[in-house]
Design a protein around this motif. Structure first.
Motif, short mmCIF file in Angstrom:
data_model
loop_
_atom_site.label_atom_id
_atom_site.label_comp_id
_atom_site.label_asym_id
_atom_site.label_seq_id
_atom_site.Cartn_x
_atom_site.Cartn_y
_atom_site.Cartn_z
N TRP A 1 32.35 39.60 47.92
CA TRP A 1 33.43 40.49 48.32
C TRP A 1 34.71 39.71 48.61
O TRP A 1 35.81 40.13 48.23
CB TRP A 1 33.03 41.31 49.54
N VAL A 2 34.58 38.58 49.33
CA VAL A 2 35.78 37.81 49.67
C VAL A 2 36.41 37.24 48.41
O VAL A 2 37.64 37.12 48.32
CB VAL A 2 35.45 36.71 50.69
N SER A 3 35.59 36.89 47.42
CA SER A 3 36.15 36.41 46.16
C SER A 3 36.94 37.50 45.46
O SER A 3 38.04 37.26 44.94
CB SER A 3 35.02 35.91 45.26
N THR A 4 36.41 38.73 45.46
CA THR A 4 37.12 39.85 44.84
C THR A 4 38.39 40.19 45.59
O THR A 4 39.43 40.49 44.98
CB THR A 4 36.19 41.07 44.78
N ILE A 5 38.33 40.15 46.93
CA ILE A 5 39.53 40.42 47.73
C ILE A 5 40.60 39.38 47.47
O ILE A 5 41.79 39.69 47.35
CB ILE A 5 39.16 40.47 49.23
N LYS A 6 40.20 38.12 47.37
CA LYS A 6 41.16 37.07 47.05
C LYS A 6 41.81 37.32 45.69
O LYS A 6 43.03 37.19 45.54
CB LYS A 6 40.46 35.71 47.04
N ALA A 7 41.00 37.69 44.70
CA ALA A 7 41.55 37.95 43.37
C ALA A 7 42.54 39.11 43.41
O ALA A 7 43.59 39.07 42.75
CB ALA A 7 40.42 38.25 42.39
N PHE A 8 42.22 40.15 44.20
CA PHE A 8 43.13 41.29 44.34
C PHE A 8 44.46 40.87 44.96
O PHE A 8 45.54 41.18 44.43
CB PHE A 8 42.46 42.36 45.21
N ILE A 9 44.39 40.14 46.07
CA ILE A 9 45.62 39.71 46.76
C ILE A 9 46.41 38.73 45.91
O ILE A 9 47.64 38.84 45.79
CB ILE A 9 45.26 39.09 48.12
N PHE A 10 45.73 37.78 45.29
CA PHE A 10 46.43 36.78 44.47
C PHE A 10 47.08 37.43 43.26
O PHE A 10 48.19 37.07 42.87
CB PHE A 10 45.45 35.70 44.03
N GLY A 11 46.40 38.39 42.63
CA GLY A 11 46.99 39.09 41.50
C GLY A 11 48.22 39.88 41.91
O GLY A 11 49.23 39.91 41.19
N PHE A 12 48.16 40.51 43.09
CA PHE A 12 49.32 41.24 43.61
C PHE A 12 50.48 40.29 43.86
O PHE A 12 51.64 40.58 43.49
CB PHE A 12 48.93 41.96 44.90
N LEU A 13 50.21 39.15 44.49
CA LEU A 13 51.27 38.18 44.77
C LEU A 13 51.88 37.64 43.48
O LEU A 13 53.11 37.51 43.37
CB LEU A 13 50.72 37.03 45.60
N ALA A 14 51.04 37.34 42.50
CA ALA A 14 51.56 36.83 41.22
C ALA A 14 52.46 37.85 40.54
O ALA A 14 53.53 37.51 40.03
CB ALA A 14 50.40 36.45 40.30
N GLY A 15 52.06 39.13 40.56
CA GLY A 15 52.87 40.16 39.94
C GLY A 15 54.18 40.40 40.67
O GLY A 15 55.23 40.55 40.05
N VAL A 16 54.13 40.41 42.01
CA VAL A 16 55.34 40.65 42.80
C VAL A 16 56.32 39.51 42.65
O VAL A 16 57.54 39.72 42.45
CB VAL A 16 54.98 40.87 44.28
N ILE A 17 55.85 38.27 42.72
CA ILE A 17 56.75 37.13 42.62
C ILE A 17 57.39 37.07 41.23
O ILE A 17 58.59 36.82 41.10
CB ILE A 17 55.99 35.83 42.94
N ALA A 18 56.58 37.30 40.19
CA ALA A 18 57.13 37.29 38.83
C ALA A 18 58.17 38.39 38.67
O ALA A 18 59.22 38.18 38.04
CB ALA A 18 56.01 37.45 37.81
N SER A 19 57.90 39.56 39.23
CA SER A 19 58.84 40.68 39.12
C SER A 19 60.13 40.39 39.89
O SER A 19 61.24 40.65 39.39
CB SER A 19 58.19 41.96 39.65
#
Length: 266
Positions: A200-218
């Protein structure tokens, strides 16, 4: 008359960084709010997801194999020195699932998909397409940013599972075949120490990291400076900022997880 802060380069740099961080947080909040508004740009979301996945799958697999191999070889050498070879499987798998997999996934997402998102939005900005959309009453955040951020999140979560599987298989191969380990001991130690919250913590990390990557790129894509050359600069900046923020957030999440979730058997 100049202010005291303007006469200190360090203070001006800190103030600029804090201002940029505040604007980025504001954009992230706007993206979250716009996500639940209609109409949802399903076609744009599917196109962006397919693009990010197509450019990230092969690099993610190729990177995850040496990651799993290095972790397994290093831990195998360490556990053999202290006489704890029976725990090599658990240590290798947990290291891959909890740490290596979400980090590798997001590095690939930010480097391949995030840079493309930033370059696309930067090109639209310097061509004044974003301004034209706002004049026409179309929200660029809802039309362009929300589908890209959601696509980065979904791609990150799915690739995280793929990288975990490939990394574990690579670690198993190098431990059992190269180092002469026992397959039964490798699997039994993992079953003895691993637990569902690790996944679960691995999936949560992937969710948060993907959100951060998308927001920063945008965010960087919407704020280029200096024309076409500025687009290249913000692409590099978005990747670097994502990498730095990724490791910082990963440290916080890992520390919280180890404090809040007791180890199996304790």
């Amino acid at each position: 008359m100049t202010s005291p802060a303007s006469r200190i380069p360090g203070a001006a740099l800190v103030a600029s960084a804090m201002r940029e961080f505040g604007q980025m947080c504001s954009l992230a909040l706007d993206i979250v709010v716009q996500t639940f508004r209609r109409p949802f740009q399903a076609r744009e979301f599917i196109q962006q997801f397919w693009f990010i996945a197509s450019v990230s799958i092969a690099p993610a697999i190729l990177v995850s194999i040496p990651f799993g191999a290095v972790i397994s070889l290093q831990l195998g050498s360490l556990t053999s020195q202290i006489g704890a070879q029976q725990f090599n499987g658990a240590a290798s798998v947990l290291a891959v699932v909890q740490q290596a997999s979400p980090i590798v996934t997001t590095l690939i997402i930010a480097g391949a998909g995030g840079s493309a998102i930033c370059a696309d939005l930067g090109s639209r900005t310097i061509r004044e397409e974003i301004d034209a959309m706002e004049v026409l009453g179309v929200s660029p955040i809802q039309r362009l940013l929300v589908p890209r951020v959601l696509a980065a999140i979904l791609a990150s979560m799915l690739l995280n599972g793929l990288v975990s599987v490939v990394g574990v298989i690579g670690g198993y191969f190098f431990n059992v075949i190269v180092q002469g380990g026992t397959p039964g001991a490798y699997l039994s130690s993992f079953n003895a120490l691993a637990q569902l919250p690790d996944l679960w913590v691995s999936t949560i990390k992937a969710f948060i990291f993907g959100f951060l990557a998308g927001v920063i790129a945008s965010y960087r894509g919407l704020n280029p400076r200096g024309g076409p050359k500025g687009v290249g600069d913000v692409v590099n900046q978005s990747v670097v900022i994502t990498f730095l923020l990724l490791f910082f957030v990963n440290t916080i999440i890992t520390a919280l997880y180890l404090q809040l979730v007791p180890a199996k058997g304790t």
